[in-house]
Design a protein around this motif. Structure first.
Motif, PDB file in Angstrom:
ATOM      1  N   TRP A 146       0.802  -1.289   0.142  1.00  0.00           N
ATOM      2  CA  TRP A 146      -0.042   0.359  -0.291  1.00  0.00           C
ATOM      3  C   TRP A 146       0.694   1.107   0.327  1.00  0.00           C
ATOM      4  N   GLN A 147       0.321   2.280  -0.701  1.00  0.00           N
ATOM      5  CA  GLN A 147       0.743   3.444  -0.478  1.00  0.00           C
ATOM      6  C   GLN A 147       0.417   4.387   0.026  1.00  0.00           C
ATOM      7  N   THR A 148      -1.801   4.464   0.298  1.00  0.00           N
ATOM      8  CA  THR A 148      -1.943   5.493   0.302  1.00  0.00           C
ATOM      9  C   THR A 148      -1.959   5.304   1.737  1.00  0.00           C
ATOM     10  N   PRO A 149      -1.219   6.653   2.684  1.00  0.00           N
ATOM     11  CA  PRO A 149      -2.120   7.054   3.731  1.00  0.00           C
ATOM     12  C   PRO A 149      -2.979   6.612   4.834  1.00  0.00           C
ATOM     13  N   ALA A 150      -3.976   6.526   4.156  1.00  0.00           N
ATOM     14  CA  ALA A 150      -5.189   6.182   5.248  1.00  0.00           C
ATOM     15  C   ALA A 150      -4.769   4.568   5.454  1.00  0.00           C
ATOM     16  N   TYR A 151      -3.983   4.776   5.478  1.00  0.00           N
ATOM     17  CA  TYR A 151      -3.126   2.841   6.234  1.00  0.00           C
ATOM     18  C   TYR A 151      -2.098   3.543   6.403  1.00  0.00           C
ATOM     19  N   ARG A 152      -2.093   3.232   8.025  1.00  0.00           N
ATOM     20  CA  ARG A 152      -0.969   3.154   8.408  1.00  0.00           C
ATOM     21  C   ARG A 152       0.222   2.445   8.849  1.00  0.00           C
ATOM     22  N   GLU A 153      -0.325   0.997   8.956  1.00  0.00           N
ATOM     23  CA  GLU A 153       0.175  -0.484   9.354  1.00  0.00           C
ATOM     24  C   GLU A 153      -0.398  -1.299   8.891  1.00  0.00           C
ATOM     25  N   GLY A 154       0.279  -2.417   7.994  1.00  0.00           N
ATOM     26  CA  GLY A 154      -0.710  -3.766   7.631  1.00  0.00           C
ATOM     27  C   GLY A 154      -0.012  -5.120   8.763  1.00  0.00           C
ATOM     28  N   LEU A 155      -1.235  -5.240   8.980  1.00  0.00           N
ATOM     29  CA  LEU A 155      -1.579  -6.894   9.581  1.00  0.00           C
ATOM     30  C   LEU A 155      -0.808  -8.339   8.801  1.00  0.00           C
ATOM     31  N   LEU A 156      -0.138  -8.372   9.820  1.00  0.00           N
ATOM     32  CA  LEU A 156       0.460  -9.995   8.968  1.00  0.00           C
ATOM     33  C   LEU A 156       0.077 -11.441   9.313  1.00  0.00           C
ATOM     34  N   ALA A 157      -0.825 -11.853   8.793  1.00  0.00           N
ATOM     35  CA  ALA A 157      -0.770 -13.762   9.279  1.00  0.00           C
ATOM     36  C   ALA A 157       0.199 -14.025   9.131  1.00  0.00           C
ATOM     37  N   ASP A 158       0.020 -15.635   9.585  1.00  0.00           N
ATOM     38  CA  ASP A 158       1.012 -16.693   9.264  1.00  0.00           C
ATOM     39  C   ASP A 158       0.964 -17.682   7.565  1.00  0.00           C
ATOM     40  N   SER A 159       1.218 -18.205   7.992  1.00  0.00           N
ATOM     41  CA  SER A 159       0.884 -20.002   6.903  1.00  0.00           C
ATOM     42  C   SER A 159      -0.138 -20.539   6.682  1.00  0.00           C
ATOM     43  N   HIS A 160      -0.221 -20.873   8.656  1.00  0.00           N
ATOM     44  CA  HIS A 160      -1.700 -20.825   8.436  1.00  0.00           C
ATOM     45  C   HIS A 160      -2.901 -20.212   8.616  1.00  0.00           C
ATOM     46  N   ASP A 161      -3.229 -18.683   8.720  1.00  0.00           N
ATOM     47  CA  ASP A 161      -3.908 -17.789   9.010  1.00  0.00           C
ATOM     48  C   ASP A 161      -3.777 -17.877  10.298  1.00  0.00           C
ATOM     49  N   MET A 162      -3.497 -17.480  10.657  1.00  0.00           N
ATOM     50  CA  MET A 162      -3.390 -16.866  12.135  1.00  0.00           C
ATOM     51  C   MET A 162      -2.434 -15.725  12.318  1.00  0.00           C
ATOM     52  N   VAL A 163      -3.292 -14.953  12.892  1.00  0.00           N
ATOM     53  CA  VAL A 163      -2.088 -13.445  12.669  1.00  0.00           C
ATOM     54  C   VAL A 163      -1.506 -13.404  13.981  1.00  0.00           C
ATOM     55  N   VAL A 164      -0.437 -12.087  13.766  1.00  0.00           N
ATOM     56  CA  VAL A 164       1.130 -12.325  13.821  1.00  0.00           C
ATOM     57  C   VAL A 164       1.873 -11.380  14.405  1.00  0.00           C
ATOM     58  N   GLU A 165       1.590  -9.542  13.405  1.00  0.00           N
ATOM     59  CA  GLU A 165       2.155  -9.074  14.165  1.00  0.00           C
ATOM     60  C   GLU A 165       1.836  -7.681  12.962  1.00  0.00           C
ATOM     61  N   ALA A 166       2.321  -6.217  12.729  1.00  0.00           N
ATOM     62  CA  ALA A 166       1.970  -5.797  12.411  1.00  0.00           C
ATOM     63  C   ALA A 166       2.987  -5.442  11.306  1.00  0.00           C
ATOM     64  N   THR A 167       3.728  -4.487  10.147  1.00  0.00           N
ATOM     65  CA  THR A 167       4.317  -4.843   9.150  1.00  0.00           C
ATOM     66  C   THR A 167       6.287  -4.486  10.450  1.00  0.00           C
ATOM     67  N   SER A 168       5.376  -3.545  11.470  1.00  0.00           N
ATOM     68  CA  SER A 168       7.027  -3.007  12.338  1.00  0.00           C
ATOM     69  C   SER A 168       6.378  -2.788  13.319  1.00  0.00           C
ATOM     70  N   MET A 169       5.291  -2.911  14.003  1.00  0.00           N
ATOM     71  CA  MET A 169       4.669  -2.706  15.492  1.00  0.00           C
ATOM     72  C   MET A 169       4.125  -4.456  15.864  1.00  0.00           C
ATOM     73  N   ASN A 170       3.804  -4.190  17.015  1.00  0.00           N
ATOM     74  CA  ASN A 170       2.901  -5.843  18.132  1.00  0.00           C
ATOM     75  C   ASN A 170       1.405  -5.845  17.576  1.00  0.00           C
ATOM     76  N   LEU A 171       0.344  -6.306  17.271  1.00  0.00           N
ATOM     77  CA  LEU A 171      -0.894  -6.782  17.570  1.00  0.00           C
ATOM     78  C   LEU A 171      -1.188  -6.647  19.413  1.00  0.00           C
ATOM     79  N   PHE A 172      -2.470  -6.350  20.099  1.00  0.00           N
ATOM     80  CA  PHE A 172      -2.955  -6.587  20.885  1.00  0.00           C
ATOM     81  C   PHE A 172      -4.832  -6.133  20.242  1.00  0.00           C
ATOM     82  N   TRP A 173      -5.587  -7.169  21.720  1.00  0.00           N
ATOM     83  CA  TRP A 173      -6.651  -6.805  21.122  1.00  0.00           C
ATOM     84  C   TRP A 173      -7.053  -7.139  23.063  1.00  0.00           C
ATOM     85  N   GLN A 174      -8.592  -6.234  22.838  1.00  0.00           N
ATOM     86  CA  GLN A 174      -9.325  -6.655  23.245  1.00  0.00           C
ATOM     87  C   GLN A 174     -10.659  -7.446  23.712  1.00  0.00           C
TER      88      GLN A 174
END
Length: 267
Positions: A146-174
Motif C-alpha cells: 500500500w501507498q495511501t496514507p489512509a493506512y498507517r500499518e499492515g497486519l500480517l498473518a502466517d501461513s496457517h492464517d493466524m494473526v502474528v503482527e504488523a509490519t513494524s509493530m506488535n498487535l494487541f486486542w481486548q
C-alpha cells in the motif's frame, strides 16, 4: 563506537546474518534498555554470534542527549568472511549504532489509525521466531502492498492464517475484558514493549485467527518507539472496510504501556 561503512564481505550485508535493536531515548536515557539487551543477546545466542559485552552496548547511548526524544539503532553482525553460507572458523562480530532525532505522534495515540490486512503470509520458522534478525524481506514486501496514507500499518498473518503482527509493530486486542497479544512461537518479532507488558501481567499471549480479527472488542498496535496506537478502522487486502472502532476515552493499554516509555498514560 559505530564505524562509518560496512565492508563488502560483511555477513550482515550479504546474508542478513545478524540482529538489531531500535531503542527510544528520553532525554538521553534508553527506555526498556534491559529488555532490548536481553532480546539482542538471545538473538546472538540463536545465531551463534559472539555478543558484544554490555559496556560496549551501553557506550552506544552514553553521550549527551540530542533532544528530548531520539531513536538509537544498534546492529550486530557476525562480521566478515566465510565461504558461502559457511561461517568462518574465527569470526569478529561487528557492532554499529546510530542516534537520530525523533518526534512521537500524539494524534495517533488519541485518534487511532486505519490499518489493512496484508496479502503476504509470514513463513513459520520457530528457530528465528521472536528475535529481531536482519533479514526482514517479508516485512519489506508486505509494506510495498500500500501507498495511501489512509493506512498507517499492515497486519500480517502466517501461513496457517493466524494473526502474528504488523509490519513494524506488535498487535494487541481486548476481548471479554482481557488484553491479549499473539503468541510468537512460530514467527514474528517479540517486541520489548510487548515483553514488558507480559512480564507485568497486563497482557497475555493467545491465538487469534484471521477470520476472528474483526469481531474483537478492540485492537491496538504498539512498539517501544511509537507507543500505543488504537486501531480505528480495519480494511481487507482488497480495500473493503471490515470494522470501525471509536478510540477509547480511557485507553486501558496506553494506561499501562506508555509509562514504560516515558509517554503520558492519558495523551
Amino acid at each position: 563506537m559505530s564505524q562509518p561503512w560496512v565492508p563488502f564481505d560483511d555477513r550482515g550485508l550479504s546474508y542478513g546474518d545478524g540482529v538489531f535493536e531500535t531503542i527510544l531515548l528520553c532525554q538521553g536515557r534508553p527506555m526498556l534498555w534491559a529488555l532490548h539487551v536481553k532480546r539482542l543477546l538471545e538473538g546472538c545466542r540463536r545465531l551463534a554470534i559472539d555478543p558484544p559485552d554490555e559496556s560496549a552496548l551501553a557506550a552506544t547511548w552514553q553521550a549527551p542527549p540530542g533532544g528530548e526524544w531520539e531513536v538509537l539503532k544498534i546492529i550486530v553482525t557476525r562480521g566478515s568472511g566465510g565461504r558461502g553460507y559457511a561461517v568462518p572458523e574465527v569470526a569478529t562480530p561487528r557492532l554499529m549504532s546510530r542516534r537520530v532525532p525523533f518526534q512521537p505522534d500524539p494524534s495517533a495515540w488519541r485518534q487511532g489509525v486505519g490499518v489493512r490486512i496484508c496479502s503476504l503470509r509470514l513463513a513459520r520458522q520457530p528457530c528465528l521466531a521472536g528475535i529481531k534478525h536482519l533479514n526482514r524481506l517479508e516485512n519489506v514486501l508486505a509494506r510495498q502492498e500500500w501507498q495511501t496514507p489512509a493506512y498507517r500499518e499492515g497486519l500480517l498473518a502466517d501461513s496457517h492464517d493466524m494473526v502474528v503482527e504488523a509490519t513494524s509493530m506488535n498487535l494487541f486486542w481486548q476481548q471479554e475484558g482481557r488484553l491479549m497479544t499473539p503468541a510468537l512461537d512460530q514467527c514474528g518479532v517479540a517486541g520489548t514493549l510487548r515483553a514488558g507488558l507480559i512480564e507485568a501481567q497486563h497482557v497475555v499471549p493467545a491465538q487469534l485467527a484471521l477470520d476472528e480479527l474483526a469481531a474483537v472488542n478492540r485492537l491496538w498496535l504498539a512498539n517501544s518507539v511509537q507507543g500505543v496506537w488504537p486501531i480505528s478502522a480495519l480494511w481487507s487486502s482488497e480495500g473493503a472496510c471490515l470494522r470501525r472502532w471509536e478510540p477509547p476515552q480511557d485507553d486501558p493499554l496506553q494506561a499501562v504501556a506508555h509509562p514504560l516509555l516515558g509517554y503520558p498514560a492519558t495523551p
